[in-house]
Design an enzyme around this catalytic site. Structure first.
Site, PDB file in Angstrom:
ATOM      1  N   LYS A 234     -47.355  15.768 -36.335  1.00  0.00           N
ATOM      2  CA  LYS A 234     -47.910  15.090 -35.157  1.00  0.00           C
ATOM      3  C   LYS A 234     -46.774  14.588 -34.289  1.00  0.00           C
ATOM      4  CE  LYS A 234     -50.756  10.927 -34.291  1.00  0.00           C
ATOM      5  NZ  LYS A 234     -49.827   9.818 -34.090  1.00  0.00           N
ATOM      6  N   HIS A 258     -47.397   9.885 -29.142  1.00  0.00           N
ATOM      7  CA  HIS A 258     -47.680   8.623 -29.816  1.00  0.00           C
ATOM      8  C   HIS A 258     -48.426   7.665 -28.887  1.00  0.00           C
ATOM      9  CE1 HIS A 258     -46.512   6.834 -33.741  1.00  0.00           C
ATOM     10  NE2 HIS A 258     -46.882   5.715 -33.156  1.00  0.00           N
ATOM     11  N   ASP A 289     -53.494  14.727 -28.868  1.00  0.00           N
ATOM     12  CA  ASP A 289     -53.968  13.348 -28.687  1.00  0.00           C
ATOM     13  C   ASP A 289     -53.258  12.699 -27.523  1.00  0.00           C
ATOM     14  OD1 ASP A 289     -51.697  11.607 -29.366  1.00  0.00           O
ATOM     15  OD2 ASP A 289     -51.984  12.203 -31.446  1.00  0.00           O
ATOM     16  N   GLY A 290     -53.869  11.611 -27.050  1.00  0.00           N
ATOM     17  CA  GLY A 290     -53.279  10.834 -25.951  1.00  0.00           C
ATOM     18  C   GLY A 290     -54.152  10.843 -24.713  1.00  0.00           C
ATOM     19  N   ARG A 293     -60.531   9.745 -23.086  1.00  0.00           N
ATOM     20  CA  ARG A 293     -61.437   8.617 -22.855  1.00  0.00           C
ATOM     21  C   ARG A 293     -62.858   9.071 -22.526  1.00  0.00           C
ATOM     22  NH1 ARG A 293     -57.348   6.960 -24.640  1.00  0.00           N
ATOM     23  NH2 ARG A 293     -55.748   5.733 -23.571  1.00  0.00           N
ATOM     24  N   GLY A 312     -57.155   7.507 -30.541  1.00  0.00           N
ATOM     25  CA  GLY A 312     -56.597   6.285 -31.111  1.00  0.00           C
ATOM     26  C   GLY A 312     -57.202   5.048 -30.472  1.00  0.00           C
ATOM     27  N   ARG A 313     -56.854   4.809 -29.208  1.00  0.00           N
ATOM     28  CA  ARG A 313     -57.318   3.587 -28.545  1.00  0.00           C
ATOM     29  C   ARG A 313     -58.843   3.483 -28.527  1.00  0.00           C
ATOM     30  NH1 ARG A 313     -52.531   4.741 -26.313  1.00  0.00           N
ATOM     31  NH2 ARG A 313     -51.131   3.083 -25.574  1.00  0.00           N
TER      32      ARG A 313
END
Ligand SMILES: Cc1cc2nc3c(=O)[nH]c(=O)nc-3n(C[C@H](O)[C@H](O)[C@H](O)COP(=O)(O)O)c2cc1C
Length: 376
Positions: A234, A258, A289-290, A293, A312-313
């Site tokens: 990753k 990240h 990822d990143g 939304r 993640g968020r």
């Protein structure tokens, strides 16, 4: 779920923000307008540079099939809950709750090495597919033991995060400073995966101090040799490194910066995805990822060659607002939005979408339409 009504990830972000201390929010998620978080902003904005090319009048199902396969595991939608540390900071039910939400939604949960609930505890409560994320540690015996334990506890893959040279703190807001808000210092003894090792060796210096410097492909090879579980790297952000990952026996790559934590000024991951997909050329699986939304973001990423996306968020905002139910709701939001977007684009099966479904503003993906495999 009397306390919840179906909203958007953005609404969950607003609600989570209202619940968490301001300094903690800035530390974990980035302060809007702070130049040190531009990479996170780039990730989000990257999705607005990619537009969909809806095909109409295709007599599509109202409920498109969103299921797909990642490393041999069928998941009900191409959204995976990814590794972030210390879930009890967001909700007392911690990683157990997040993992159960993944199981309930029929998707994968990636447990962070720095989780509060250890891998065995999580495996007991969440029976769905799980991965264990690792940073490379100086102490290889501990690495080896973590990998062995993951296998015994039924984890389906090891995910090595390589986004930053270990022991260097990530670049973070100079205004708020690199320190954790009071009472939130990550202490090794609180991390479930490390409880078994006590204050052994480098762990005395905390997890950051225990991480190995100078990690290279030799370390990836060593990790590869330890286990027959699939190995995901990753943090790949270039075609060159994607080639190397294939050469070193990695099973999947996650294109990741990240979540904007490491390198200020890195490119949006959705912009990097096409060059990595092209380099890999179907030899191994690619994830991204990143900045994801919305369900339409998921559709764009899959169209550009990602098997699935990692969030993640969005996951942490769901956890903050409603524990397990909140994370489940986040996954249902993604599912509904993705289902709608796929239907509007004439897609019956998510696993069959390709690049013909998107226009992009990114040079690396700006092939003339005639070069794209436009489906009939
Ligand atoms: C608060 C926070 C903590 C994170 N902790 C970890 C971690 O422990 N291990 C890891 O591999 N990635 C970690 N990440 C990175 C995520 O796995 C992922 O790459 C990133 O969150 C994806 O971007 P998104 O938040 O915009 O979805 C963390 C991200 C955040 C926001």
């Amino acid at each position: 779920m009397a306390d919840f009504y179906r909203v958007t990830v953005a609404e969950y972000e607003r609600r989570a923000r209202a619940l968490l201390p301001e300094a903690f929010w800035d530390k974990m998620f980035g302060s809007p307008g702070d130049p040190n978080w531009t990479t996170n902003a780039n990730n989000e904005q990257g999705y607005t540079s990619v537009s969909l090319r809806p095909r109409i009048l295709r007599a599509v199902d109202l409920e498109p099939d969103l299921s797909t396969e990642v490393l041999g595991q069928t998941i009900s939608l191409p959204v995976i809950l990814t590794s972030t540390g210390h879930h009890t900071w967001y909700h007392p039910d911690g990683e157990s709750a997040t993992a159960r939400a993944g199981t309930a939604a029929g998707t994968i949960f990636a447990l962070a090495m720095g989780s509060i609930h250890g891998m065995e505890q999580v495996a007991e409560t969440a029976t769905g597919p799980k991965w264990l994320q690792l940073f490379f540690l100086k102490d290889r015996d501990i690495m080896e033991d973590l990998v062995r334990r993951a296998g015994s506890a039924g984890y389906k893959a090891i995910m090595l995060t390589v986004t930053k040279p270990a022991t260097k703190l990530p670049e973070l807001s100079p205004v708020r400073g690199p320190n954790y808000p009071e009472g939130m210092i990550p202490a090794v003894e609180k991390l479930g995966n490390f409880a078994a090792y006590g204050e052994r060796g480098e762990l005395k210096a905390g997890v950051l101090g225990a991480m190995a410097p100078n990690v290279g492909w030799a370390e990836v090879e060593w990790l590869r040799s330890l286990t027959s579980l699939p190995l995901i790297v990753k943090g790949i952000q270039t075609a060159e490194d994607a080639h190397l990952a294939v050469e070193h026996g990695v099973d999947a790559i996650s294109v990741s910066n990240h979540g904007g934590y490491s390198l200020v000024g890195a490119r949006a991951t959705i912009a990097t995805l096409p060059e990595v997909v092209e380099a890999v050329d179907g030899r191994i699986e690619v994830l991204v990822d990143g900045g994801i939304r919305h369900g339409a973001d998921v559709l764009k990423a899959v169209a550009l060659g990602a098997k699935a996306v990692l969030v993640g968020r969005a996951m942490l905002w769901g956890l903050t607002v409603g524990g397990e139910a909140g994370v489940r709701e986040i996954l249902e939001i993604f599912r509904e939005e993705l289902s709608l977007a796929a239907s509007y684009c004439g897609v019956n099966e998510i696993r069959n979408v390709d690049r013909s479904l998107v226009y992009t503003g990114h040079p690396s993906a700006a092939a003339p339409l005639s070069d794209l495999a436009v489906r009939s």
